[in-house]
Design a protein around this motif. Structure first.
Motif, mmCIF file in Angstrom:
data_model
loop_
_atom_site.group_PDB
_atom_site.id
_atom_site.type_symbol
_atom_site.label_atom_id
_atom_site.label_comp_id
_atom_site.label_asym_id
_atom_site.label_seq_id
_atom_site.Cartn_x
_atom_site.Cartn_y
_atom_site.Cartn_z
ATOM 1 N N ARG A 118 23.376 10.444 -33.316
ATOM 2 C CA ARG A 118 23.705 10.439 -31.888
ATOM 3 C C ARG A 118 22.446 10.509 -31.029
ATOM 4 O O ARG A 118 22.350 9.842 -29.989
ATOM 5 N N ASN A 119 21.475 11.329 -31.455
ATOM 6 C CA ASN A 119 20.236 11.436 -30.685
ATOM 7 C C ASN A 119 19.468 10.118 -30.686
ATOM 8 O O ASN A 119 18.884 9.727 -29.666
ATOM 9 N N TYR A 120 19.452 9.415 -31.811
ATOM 10 C CA TYR A 120 18.812 8.103 -31.858
ATOM 11 C C TYR A 120 19.541 7.118 -30.953
ATOM 12 O O TYR A 120 18.910 6.284 -30.286
ATOM 13 N N SER A 121 20.878 7.211 -30.929
ATOM 14 C CA SER A 121 21.667 6.294 -30.099
ATOM 15 C C SER A 121 21.327 6.457 -28.627
ATOM 16 O O SER A 121 21.322 5.484 -27.862
ATOM 17 N N LYS A 122 21.056 7.697 -28.203
ATOM 18 C CA LYS A 122 20.701 7.944 -26.809
ATOM 19 C C LYS A 122 19.438 7.186 -26.408
ATOM 20 O O LYS A 122 19.255 6.862 -25.228
ATOM 21 N N MET A 168 10.088 8.504 -17.502
ATOM 22 C CA MET A 168 10.196 7.170 -18.074
ATOM 23 C C MET A 168 11.096 7.230 -19.300
ATOM 24 O O MET A 168 10.720 7.813 -20.322
ATOM 25 N N PRO A 169 12.282 6.642 -19.262
ATOM 26 C CA PRO A 169 13.149 6.610 -20.435
ATOM 27 C C PRO A 169 12.546 5.750 -21.545
ATOM 28 O O PRO A 169 11.739 4.846 -21.287
ATOM 29 N N TRP A 170 12.984 6.006 -22.772
ATOM 30 C CA TRP A 170 12.450 5.269 -23.905
ATOM 31 C C TRP A 170 12.761 3.774 -23.796
ATOM 32 O O TRP A 170 11.929 2.924 -24.145
ATOM 33 N N THR A 171 13.956 3.444 -23.304
ATOM 34 C CA THR A 171 14.322 2.033 -23.170
ATOM 35 C C THR A 171 13.376 1.303 -22.226
ATOM 36 O O THR A 171 12.993 0.153 -22.477
ATOM 37 N N GLU A 172 12.970 1.979 -21.154
ATOM 38 C CA GLU A 172 12.043 1.350 -20.211
ATOM 39 C C GLU A 172 10.673 1.161 -20.841
ATOM 40 O O GLU A 172 10.024 0.122 -20.644
ATOM 41 N N ALA A 173 10.215 2.169 -21.609
ATOM 42 C CA ALA A 173 8.922 2.049 -22.280
ATOM 43 C C ALA A 173 8.913 0.859 -23.230
ATOM 44 O O ALA A 173 7.909 0.150 -23.364
ATOM 45 N N THR A 174 10.047 0.615 -23.900
ATOM 46 C CA THR A 174 10.154 -0.531 -24.812
ATOM 47 C C THR A 174 10.128 -1.840 -24.023
ATOM 48 O O THR A 174 9.418 -2.787 -24.394
ATOM 49 N N GLU A 175 10.882 -1.901 -22.926
ATOM 50 C CA GLU A 175 10.928 -3.118 -22.114
ATOM 51 C C GLU A 175 9.568 -3.452 -21.508
ATOM 52 O O GLU A 175 9.214 -4.629 -21.361
#
Length: 500
Positions: A480-484, A278-285
Protein backbone atom coordinates in the motif's frame (compact mmCIF):
# COMPACT_ATOMS: atom_id res chain seq x y z
CA UNK A 1 -18.07 39.27 21.42
CA UNK A 2 -14.55 39.25 20.01
CA UNK A 3 -11.84 38.71 22.64
CA UNK A 4 -8.27 39.85 22.24
CA UNK A 5 -5.36 37.42 22.45
CA UNK A 6 -1.71 38.37 22.43
CA UNK A 7 0.89 36.09 20.86
CA UNK A 8 4.48 37.02 21.63
CA UNK A 9 7.43 35.47 19.80
CA UNK A 10 10.98 35.48 21.12
CA UNK A 11 13.32 33.45 18.96
CA UNK A 12 11.81 29.99 18.67
CA UNK A 13 9.44 30.38 21.64
CA UNK A 14 5.83 31.57 21.69
CA UNK A 15 3.70 32.92 24.54
CA UNK A 16 -0.10 33.05 24.24
CA UNK A 17 -2.10 35.14 26.70
CA UNK A 18 -5.16 37.34 27.05
CA UNK A 19 -4.30 40.95 26.37
CA UNK A 20 -5.90 41.97 29.67
CA UNK A 21 -3.70 39.57 31.66
CA UNK A 22 -6.45 37.15 32.74
CA UNK A 23 -5.34 33.62 33.68
CA UNK A 24 -5.29 31.21 30.76
CA UNK A 25 -4.85 27.83 32.47
CA UNK A 26 -8.58 26.97 32.57
CA UNK A 27 -9.58 29.18 29.66
CA UNK A 28 -11.50 28.44 26.47
CA UNK A 29 -8.32 29.26 24.55
CA UNK A 30 -6.45 26.37 26.14
CA UNK A 31 -9.31 23.97 25.44
CA UNK A 32 -9.15 25.00 21.78
CA UNK A 33 -5.37 24.69 21.45
CA UNK A 34 -4.73 21.66 23.65
CA UNK A 35 -5.69 18.95 21.09
CA UNK A 36 -3.48 20.53 18.43
CA UNK A 37 -0.50 20.64 20.79
CA UNK A 38 -0.78 17.14 22.26
CA UNK A 39 0.16 13.79 20.73
CA UNK A 40 0.41 10.13 21.69
CA UNK A 41 3.97 8.95 22.23
CA UNK A 42 4.36 5.20 21.75
CA UNK A 43 7.16 3.55 23.69
CA UNK A 44 8.14 0.07 22.51
CA UNK A 45 8.90 -2.31 25.38
CA UNK A 46 10.28 -5.18 23.24
CA UNK A 47 11.08 -8.08 25.59
CA UNK A 48 9.83 -6.21 28.65
CA UNK A 49 6.10 -6.54 27.98
CA UNK A 50 3.87 -5.28 30.76
CA UNK A 51 0.86 -7.25 32.05
CA UNK A 52 -2.40 -5.38 32.46
CA UNK A 53 -3.43 -5.55 36.12
CA UNK A 54 -7.12 -5.95 35.21
CA UNK A 55 -7.22 -8.10 32.07
CA UNK A 56 -3.90 -9.90 32.49
CA UNK A 57 -3.10 -9.14 28.84
CA UNK A 58 0.52 -8.41 27.97
CA UNK A 59 1.26 -5.11 26.25
CA UNK A 60 4.44 -4.53 24.26
CA UNK A 61 3.90 -0.79 23.88
CA UNK A 62 3.26 1.97 26.35
CA UNK A 63 1.27 4.96 25.13
CA UNK A 64 1.57 8.37 26.75
CA UNK A 65 -0.29 11.57 25.92
CA UNK A 66 2.47 14.13 25.59
CA UNK A 67 1.98 17.90 25.74
CA UNK A 68 4.00 20.15 23.45
CA UNK A 69 3.28 23.20 25.57
CA UNK A 70 3.41 24.30 29.20
CA UNK A 71 1.69 26.92 31.36
CA UNK A 72 3.99 29.59 32.80
CA UNK A 73 2.88 32.82 34.48
CA UNK A 74 -0.69 32.33 33.21
CA UNK A 75 0.55 32.05 29.61
CA UNK A 76 0.70 29.14 27.16
CA UNK A 77 4.33 28.58 26.18
CA UNK A 78 5.21 26.54 23.12
CA UNK A 79 7.50 26.56 20.06
CA UNK A 80 7.15 29.01 17.19
CA UNK A 81 6.42 26.21 14.72
CA UNK A 82 2.85 26.33 16.00
CA UNK A 83 2.40 30.04 15.23
CA UNK A 84 0.38 29.54 12.05
CA UNK A 85 -1.73 26.80 13.63
CA UNK A 86 -2.47 28.90 16.73
CA UNK A 87 -3.48 31.91 14.64
CA UNK A 88 -5.77 29.79 12.44
CA UNK A 89 -7.49 28.04 15.37
CA UNK A 90 -8.09 31.21 17.38
CA UNK A 91 -9.19 33.28 14.38
CA UNK A 92 -11.69 30.57 13.41
CA UNK A 93 -13.06 30.75 16.99
CA UNK A 94 -13.63 34.52 16.56
CA UNK A 95 -10.66 35.66 18.64
CA UNK A 96 -8.73 38.76 17.63
CA UNK A 97 -5.05 37.77 17.59
CA UNK A 98 -2.32 40.37 18.04
CA UNK A 99 1.20 39.18 17.18
CA UNK A 100 4.43 40.78 18.39
CA UNK A 101 7.92 39.52 17.53
CA UNK A 102 10.54 40.35 20.18
CA UNK A 103 13.31 38.29 18.54
CA UNK A 104 16.55 40.29 18.65
CA UNK A 105 18.43 40.86 15.39
CA UNK A 106 21.39 38.66 14.55
CA UNK A 107 24.72 39.68 16.01
CA UNK A 108 26.15 39.22 12.51
CA UNK A 109 25.36 42.25 10.36
CA UNK A 110 23.54 41.52 7.06
CA UNK A 111 23.17 37.84 8.02
CA UNK A 112 19.85 37.53 6.21
CA UNK A 113 20.57 39.66 3.16
CA UNK A 114 20.25 37.25 0.21
CA UNK A 115 22.81 37.19 -2.61
CA UNK A 116 21.04 35.42 -5.48
CA UNK A 117 23.81 36.20 -7.92
CA UNK A 118 26.24 34.31 -5.69
CA UNK A 119 24.04 31.24 -5.97
CA UNK A 120 23.64 31.43 -9.74
CA UNK A 121 27.39 31.87 -10.23
CA UNK A 122 28.12 28.58 -8.47
CA UNK A 123 25.16 26.22 -8.93
CA UNK A 124 22.76 25.40 -11.74
CA UNK A 125 19.24 24.93 -10.40
CA UNK A 126 17.49 21.62 -10.86
CA UNK A 127 13.71 21.69 -11.38
CA UNK A 128 11.93 23.57 -8.56
CA UNK A 129 15.11 24.04 -6.50
CA UNK A 130 15.00 27.82 -6.93
CA UNK A 131 11.36 27.79 -5.76
CA UNK A 132 12.39 25.77 -2.71
CA UNK A 133 15.27 28.13 -1.95
CA UNK A 134 12.94 31.13 -2.20
CA UNK A 135 10.58 29.45 0.26
CA UNK A 136 13.47 29.25 2.72
CA UNK A 137 14.39 32.88 2.09
CA UNK A 138 10.79 34.04 2.58
CA UNK A 139 10.01 32.06 5.76
CA UNK A 140 11.68 32.16 9.16
CA UNK A 141 11.20 28.41 9.60
CA UNK A 142 9.53 25.46 7.89
CA UNK A 143 9.74 21.89 6.61
CA UNK A 144 11.05 20.89 3.18
CA UNK A 145 9.37 17.67 1.98
CA UNK A 146 11.14 16.31 -1.11
CA UNK A 147 12.25 12.88 -2.42
CA UNK A 148 15.74 11.50 -1.65
CA UNK A 149 17.08 12.46 -5.10
CA UNK A 150 15.85 16.08 -4.99
CA UNK A 151 19.35 17.30 -4.17
CA UNK A 152 19.32 18.23 -0.50
CA UNK A 153 23.11 18.56 -0.30
CA UNK A 154 22.94 21.03 -3.19
CA UNK A 155 20.11 22.84 -1.43
CA UNK A 156 22.14 23.20 1.77
CA UNK A 157 25.05 24.55 -0.28
CA UNK A 158 22.65 27.02 -1.93
CA UNK A 159 21.55 28.29 1.49
CA UNK A 160 25.21 28.87 2.37
CA UNK A 161 25.75 30.76 -0.89
CA UNK A 162 22.51 32.74 -0.63
CA UNK A 163 23.34 34.01 2.87
CA UNK A 164 27.15 34.46 2.77
CA UNK A 165 27.17 36.51 5.99
CA UNK A 166 25.06 34.06 8.00
CA UNK A 167 26.44 31.46 10.38
CA UNK A 168 24.85 28.10 9.57
CA UNK A 169 24.61 24.86 11.51
CA UNK A 170 23.57 21.59 9.85
CA UNK A 171 22.51 18.64 12.01
CA UNK A 172 22.04 15.02 10.98
CA UNK A 173 21.95 11.81 12.97
CA UNK A 174 24.46 9.56 11.22
CA UNK A 175 28.22 10.07 11.34
CA UNK A 176 28.80 8.79 7.81
CA UNK A 177 26.14 11.19 6.49
CA UNK A 178 27.94 14.05 8.25
CA UNK A 179 31.17 13.17 6.47
CA UNK A 180 29.50 12.98 3.06
CA UNK A 181 27.65 16.24 3.67
CA UNK A 182 30.90 18.01 4.54
CA UNK A 183 32.54 16.72 1.36
CA UNK A 184 29.57 17.81 -0.76
CA UNK A 185 29.43 21.31 0.78
CA UNK A 186 33.17 21.92 0.36
CA UNK A 187 32.68 21.76 -3.42
CA UNK A 188 30.85 25.10 -3.18
CA UNK A 189 31.69 26.65 0.19
CA UNK A 190 35.25 27.37 1.32
CA UNK A 191 34.64 27.36 5.07
CA UNK A 192 32.90 24.16 6.24
CA UNK A 193 33.55 22.55 9.62
CA UNK A 194 32.57 19.27 11.29
CA UNK A 195 31.68 18.45 14.88
CA UNK A 196 31.24 14.78 15.68
CA UNK A 197 32.71 11.60 14.28
CA UNK A 198 35.96 12.31 16.11
CA UNK A 199 36.25 15.94 14.95
CA UNK A 200 35.53 19.28 16.56
CA UNK A 201 36.24 21.89 13.92
CA UNK A 202 33.72 24.74 13.74
CA UNK A 203 33.44 27.16 10.82
CA UNK A 204 30.91 29.54 9.26
CA UNK A 205 29.03 26.47 8.07
CA UNK A 206 29.35 23.55 10.48
CA UNK A 207 27.88 20.06 10.20
CA UNK A 208 27.04 18.38 13.53
CA UNK A 209 26.09 14.84 14.42
CA UNK A 210 22.97 14.85 16.59
CA UNK A 211 24.91 13.22 19.41
CA UNK A 212 27.40 16.11 19.36
CA UNK A 213 24.90 18.93 19.92
CA UNK A 214 26.17 19.35 23.48
CA UNK A 215 29.22 20.93 21.82
CA UNK A 216 27.03 23.54 20.09
CA UNK A 217 26.35 26.85 21.80
CA UNK A 218 23.42 27.45 19.45
CA UNK A 219 25.00 30.64 18.16
CA UNK A 220 23.97 30.49 14.53
CA UNK A 221 21.56 32.28 12.23
CA UNK A 222 20.23 29.27 10.33
CA UNK A 223 19.74 25.66 11.40
CA UNK A 224 19.24 23.01 8.71
CA UNK A 225 18.15 19.65 10.12
CA UNK A 226 18.83 16.96 7.51
CA UNK A 227 16.73 13.74 7.51
CA UNK A 228 14.81 15.56 10.23
CA UNK A 229 12.39 12.66 10.80
CA UNK A 230 15.31 10.80 12.39
CA UNK A 231 15.85 13.67 14.83
CA UNK A 232 12.37 13.61 16.39
CA UNK A 233 13.29 11.07 19.08
CA UNK A 234 12.87 12.44 22.63
CA UNK A 235 16.64 12.79 23.07
CA UNK A 236 17.49 14.59 19.84
CA UNK A 237 14.36 16.76 19.60
CA UNK A 238 14.94 18.00 23.15
CA UNK A 239 18.55 18.85 22.30
CA UNK A 240 17.44 20.86 19.25
CA UNK A 241 14.75 22.73 21.21
CA UNK A 242 17.20 23.56 24.01
CA UNK A 243 20.14 24.54 21.79
CA UNK A 244 18.64 26.47 18.89
CA UNK A 245 16.44 29.14 20.45
CA UNK A 246 17.23 32.20 18.32
CA UNK A 247 18.00 30.78 14.86
CA UNK A 248 15.80 30.26 11.83
CA UNK A 249 15.18 26.52 11.79
CA UNK A 250 14.36 24.38 8.75
CA UNK A 251 13.79 20.63 8.54
CA UNK A 252 14.60 18.61 5.41
CA UNK A 253 13.06 15.18 4.84
CA UNK A 254 11.41 12.86 2.33
CA UNK A 255 9.25 11.32 5.05
CA UNK A 256 7.72 13.91 7.41
CA UNK A 257 5.15 11.37 8.68
CA UNK A 258 5.28 7.73 9.64
CA UNK A 259 7.40 7.37 12.79
CA UNK A 260 6.18 4.33 14.72
CA UNK A 261 6.53 6.15 18.05
CA UNK A 262 4.34 9.05 16.92
CA UNK A 263 7.10 11.62 17.48
CA UNK A 264 6.79 13.00 13.96
CA UNK A 265 4.11 15.16 15.61
CA UNK A 266 6.98 17.25 16.99
CA UNK A 267 8.13 18.20 13.51
CA UNK A 268 5.67 21.08 13.16
CA UNK A 269 6.23 22.06 16.81
CA UNK A 270 9.96 22.57 16.23
CA UNK A 271 10.10 23.55 12.56
CA UNK A 272 6.65 24.76 11.57
CA UNK A 273 4.44 23.74 8.63
CA UNK A 274 5.62 22.59 5.22
CA UNK A 275 6.87 25.45 3.10
CA UNK A 276 7.82 23.25 0.13
CA UNK A 277 6.59 19.86 -1.05
CA UNK A 278 7.39 17.69 -4.05
CA UNK A 279 5.48 14.41 -4.44
CA UNK A 280 7.33 11.40 -5.79
CA UNK A 281 5.18 11.32 -8.93
CA UNK A 282 6.19 14.88 -9.75
CA UNK A 283 9.88 14.11 -9.19
CA UNK A 284 9.54 11.24 -11.69
CA UNK A 285 7.73 13.40 -14.25
CA UNK A 286 10.40 16.11 -13.94
CA UNK A 287 13.15 13.56 -14.57
CA UNK A 288 14.73 13.98 -11.13
CA UNK A 289 14.36 10.26 -10.40
CA UNK A 290 13.89 7.14 -12.52
CA UNK A 291 10.58 5.24 -12.34
CA UNK A 292 10.50 2.47 -9.74
CA UNK A 293 9.20 -1.02 -10.39
CA UNK A 294 8.48 -3.33 -7.44
CA UNK A 295 8.68 -7.10 -7.98
CA UNK A 296 7.12 -9.29 -5.29
CA UNK A 297 8.57 -12.72 -4.51
CA UNK A 298 5.91 -15.13 -3.16
CA UNK A 299 7.19 -16.86 -0.01
CA UNK A 300 5.33 -20.15 0.42
CA UNK A 301 6.65 -22.38 3.22
CA UNK A 302 5.66 -24.02 6.46
CA UNK A 303 5.57 -21.36 9.15
CA UNK A 304 8.60 -21.56 11.45
CA UNK A 305 7.19 -18.91 13.80
CA UNK A 306 3.69 -20.06 14.79
CA UNK A 307 2.64 -18.67 18.17
CA UNK A 308 5.66 -16.37 18.38
CA UNK A 309 5.68 -12.59 18.75
CA UNK A 310 8.20 -9.79 18.71
CA UNK A 311 11.86 -10.67 18.22
CA UNK A 312 11.33 -14.48 18.28
CA UNK A 313 8.90 -14.16 15.33
CA UNK A 314 11.43 -12.12 13.39
CA UNK A 315 14.31 -14.42 14.31
CA UNK A 316 12.62 -17.64 13.20
CA UNK A 317 10.22 -16.28 10.59
CA UNK A 318 12.65 -13.94 8.81
CA UNK A 319 16.29 -13.98 9.88
CA UNK A 320 16.80 -17.76 10.23
CA UNK A 321 14.08 -18.84 7.80
CA UNK A 322 16.08 -21.05 5.43
CA UNK A 323 13.23 -21.45 2.92
CA UNK A 324 12.72 -17.70 2.67
CA UNK A 325 16.45 -16.99 2.38
CA UNK A 326 16.74 -19.62 -0.36
CA UNK A 327 13.96 -17.98 -2.40
CA UNK A 328 15.75 -14.63 -2.15
CA UNK A 329 19.13 -16.16 -3.04
CA UNK A 330 17.72 -18.01 -6.06
CA UNK A 331 16.15 -14.77 -7.34
CA UNK A 332 19.52 -13.04 -6.99
CA UNK A 333 21.24 -15.64 -9.19
CA UNK A 334 19.35 -14.24 -12.17
CA UNK A 335 21.68 -11.23 -11.96
CA UNK A 336 25.13 -11.54 -13.49
CA UNK A 337 28.54 -10.57 -12.19
CA UNK A 338 28.27 -7.09 -13.71
CA UNK A 339 24.86 -6.34 -12.21
CA UNK A 340 24.95 -4.33 -8.99
CA UNK A 341 22.62 -5.57 -6.25
CA UNK A 342 22.02 -4.30 -2.70
CA UNK A 343 20.12 -6.50 -0.23
CA UNK A 344 18.78 -4.70 2.83
CA UNK A 345 18.23 -6.58 6.10
CA UNK A 346 17.32 -5.46 9.60
CA UNK A 347 20.07 -7.19 11.62
CA UNK A 348 23.57 -8.54 11.28
CA UNK A 349 22.10 -11.91 12.32
CA UNK A 350 19.92 -11.98 9.22
CA UNK A 351 22.83 -10.76 7.06
CA UNK A 352 24.99 -13.69 8.19
CA UNK A 353 22.26 -16.30 7.68
CA UNK A 354 21.51 -14.93 4.21
CA UNK A 355 25.23 -14.82 3.46
CA UNK A 356 25.34 -18.61 3.81
CA UNK A 357 23.24 -18.70 0.62
CA UNK A 358 25.14 -15.85 -1.09
CA UNK A 359 28.80 -16.09 -0.02
CA UNK A 360 29.88 -13.97 -3.01
CA UNK A 361 28.22 -10.93 -1.39
CA UNK A 362 30.01 -8.54 0.99
CA UNK A 363 28.56 -7.81 4.43
CA UNK A 364 28.12 -4.21 5.58
CA UNK A 365 26.84 -3.30 9.04
CA UNK A 366 27.44 -0.96 11.98
CA UNK A 367 28.95 -3.33 14.55
CA UNK A 368 28.82 -6.84 15.99
CA UNK A 369 29.28 -7.96 19.58
CA UNK A 370 32.47 -9.94 20.25
CA UNK A 371 30.59 -12.88 21.76
CA UNK A 372 28.27 -13.01 18.72
CA UNK A 373 31.22 -12.90 16.35
CA UNK A 374 32.92 -15.78 18.22
CA UNK A 375 29.70 -17.82 18.18
CA UNK A 376 29.24 -17.45 14.43
CA UNK A 377 32.84 -18.54 13.93
CA UNK A 378 32.40 -21.60 16.18
CA UNK A 379 29.26 -22.54 14.23
CA UNK A 380 31.13 -22.26 10.94
CA UNK A 381 28.98 -19.36 9.72
CA UNK A 382 31.93 -16.99 9.48
CA UNK A 383 35.52 -17.90 8.65
CA UNK A 384 37.99 -18.07 11.53
CA UNK A 385 39.98 -15.13 10.15
CA UNK A 386 36.91 -12.89 9.71
CA UNK A 387 37.45 -9.45 11.27
CA UNK A 388 34.61 -7.28 12.59
CA UNK A 389 33.52 -4.19 10.69
CA UNK A 390 35.33 -0.92 11.37
CA UNK A 391 34.25 2.60 10.35
CA UNK A 392 37.21 2.74 7.96
CA UNK A 393 36.27 -0.54 6.29
CA UNK A 394 32.61 0.47 6.08
CA UNK A 395 33.56 3.75 4.40
CA UNK A 396 35.82 1.84 1.99
CA UNK A 397 32.91 -0.45 1.08
CA UNK A 398 30.68 2.56 0.53
CA UNK A 399 33.21 4.16 -1.80
CA UNK A 400 33.65 0.93 -3.76
CA UNK A 401 29.91 0.42 -4.06
CA UNK A 402 29.39 4.03 -5.07
CA UNK A 403 31.84 3.75 -7.97
CA UNK A 404 30.57 0.22 -8.78
CA UNK A 405 33.85 -1.58 -8.28
CA UNK A 406 31.90 -3.52 -5.63
CA UNK A 407 28.81 -5.16 -7.11
CA UNK A 408 27.07 -7.31 -4.45
CA UNK A 409 26.35 -6.29 -0.83
CA UNK A 410 24.10 -7.39 2.03
CA UNK A 411 23.67 -4.39 4.33
CA UNK A 412 21.82 -3.43 7.49
CA UNK A 413 20.25 0.00 8.02
CA UNK A 414 23.63 1.72 7.69
CA UNK A 415 22.76 1.92 3.98
CA UNK A 416 18.98 2.27 4.16
CA UNK A 417 19.15 6.07 4.09
CA UNK A 418 21.63 8.91 3.62
CA UNK A 419 23.72 7.24 0.90
CA UNK A 420 23.90 8.03 -2.82
CA UNK A 421 24.40 5.08 -5.17
CA UNK A 422 23.55 6.61 -8.53
CA UNK A 423 24.42 3.50 -10.55
CA UNK A 424 22.47 1.07 -8.35
CA UNK A 425 19.45 -0.37 -10.18
CA UNK A 426 18.44 -3.40 -8.05
CA UNK A 427 17.47 -3.24 -4.37
CA UNK A 428 16.16 -6.20 -2.36
CA UNK A 429 13.95 -5.57 0.69
CA UNK A 430 14.65 -8.71 2.75
CA UNK A 431 13.96 -6.92 6.04
CA UNK A 432 10.17 -7.61 6.14
CA UNK A 433 9.34 -4.46 8.09
CA UNK A 434 6.24 -2.28 7.90
CA UNK A 435 7.62 1.23 8.18
CA UNK A 436 6.24 4.04 6.05
CA UNK A 437 9.53 5.91 6.43
CA UNK A 438 11.68 2.96 5.38
CA UNK A 439 9.29 2.21 2.51
CA UNK A 440 10.24 5.59 1.06
CA UNK A 441 13.87 5.91 2.10
CA UNK A 442 15.08 2.42 1.12
CA UNK A 443 13.75 2.45 -2.48
CA UNK A 444 15.30 5.87 -2.82
CA UNK A 445 18.63 4.04 -3.16
CA UNK A 446 17.69 2.94 -6.71
CA UNK A 447 15.81 6.07 -7.79
CA UNK A 448 18.74 8.26 -8.67
CA UNK A 449 19.47 9.29 -12.24
CA UNK A 450 22.72 8.00 -13.80
CA UNK A 451 22.91 9.01 -17.43
CA UNK A 452 26.30 7.36 -18.10
CA UNK A 453 24.98 3.88 -17.36
CA UNK A 454 21.69 4.51 -19.13
CA UNK A 455 19.66 3.37 -16.13
CA UNK A 456 15.98 3.55 -17.10
CA UNK A 457 14.25 2.09 -14.02
CA UNK A 458 14.98 1.27 -10.40
CA UNK A 459 13.98 -2.25 -9.42
CA UNK A 460 12.85 -3.05 -5.88
CA UNK A 461 12.44 -6.73 -5.01
CA UNK A 462 10.30 -7.42 -1.95
CA UNK A 463 8.85 -10.52 -0.27
CA UNK A 464 5.17 -11.35 0.08
CA UNK A 465 5.38 -13.46 3.27
CA UNK A 466 2.32 -15.66 2.86
CA UNK A 467 3.28 -18.17 5.57
CA UNK A 468 2.36 -15.99 8.57
CA UNK A 469 -0.60 -13.66 9.04
CA UNK A 470 1.33 -10.90 10.86
CA UNK A 471 4.21 -10.92 8.40
CA UNK A 472 1.82 -11.01 5.44
CA UNK A 473 0.03 -7.97 6.86
CA UNK A 474 3.36 -6.13 6.93
CA UNK A 475 4.01 -7.15 3.31
CA UNK A 476 0.61 -5.80 2.34
CA UNK A 477 1.31 -2.57 4.22
CA UNK A 478 4.48 -2.12 2.17
CA UNK A 479 2.42 -2.78 -0.96
CA UNK A 480 0.00 0.00 0.00
CA UNK A 481 2.83 2.41 0.81
CA UNK A 482 4.44 1.75 -2.58
CA UNK A 483 1.06 2.30 -4.26
CA UNK A 484 0.83 5.76 -2.68
CA UNK A 485 4.00 6.68 -4.57
CA UNK A 486 2.49 5.54 -7.87
CA UNK A 487 5.11 2.80 -8.38
CA UNK A 488 4.41 -0.11 -10.73
CA UNK A 489 4.11 -3.40 -8.82
CA UNK A 490 4.34 -6.95 -10.16
CA UNK A 491 3.25 -9.91 -8.05
CA UNK A 492 4.89 -13.12 -9.23
CA UNK A 493 3.03 -16.38 -8.73
CA UNK A 494 4.97 -19.38 -7.34
CA UNK A 495 4.93 -20.92 -10.84
CA UNK A 496 6.21 -17.73 -12.46
CA UNK A 497 8.96 -17.60 -9.86
CA UNK A 498 9.88 -21.22 -10.58
CA UNK A 499 9.93 -20.59 -14.33
CA UNK A 500 11.93 -17.38 -14.11
Amino acid sequence: MTQDVLVRKYGTMLEVSYTDGRGIEESHILSLLRPAMTYTYVQFLYGHAQRDEVTGERHRTKQTRTKLYRIRDNKIVTCCGYLQKIQEILTAADYSVDFVDYTPPSTREHAFEPDWENVRNHIEFRPRQEECLRSIADNDYGVIDAPPAFGKSHLMAMVGLLFPKAKIHIVTRRKDVVQRTVRALRRFLPNVGQVGGGKRDEARVTVFTADSLHHSDGDCDILLADEVHELMSPKHSAAIAKTYTLSRNYGLTATPEGRADGSDAKLEYLFGPKIFEMPWTEATELGLVVPIQVIWLPIQCASPCDGMEGVPKKRHGIWRNGDRNTVIANAMRHYGDEDQVLILVETIEHAIYLWQELPEYELCYANIETEDLDRYKRNGMLPDDYEAMTPERREHLRTQFENKTLKKVIATDVWSTGVSFEQLAVLVRADARGSEILDTQAPGRVARIHEESGKQVGIVIDCMDNFDRTLKNKSQKRYRNYSKKGWEQIKLTPQELADA
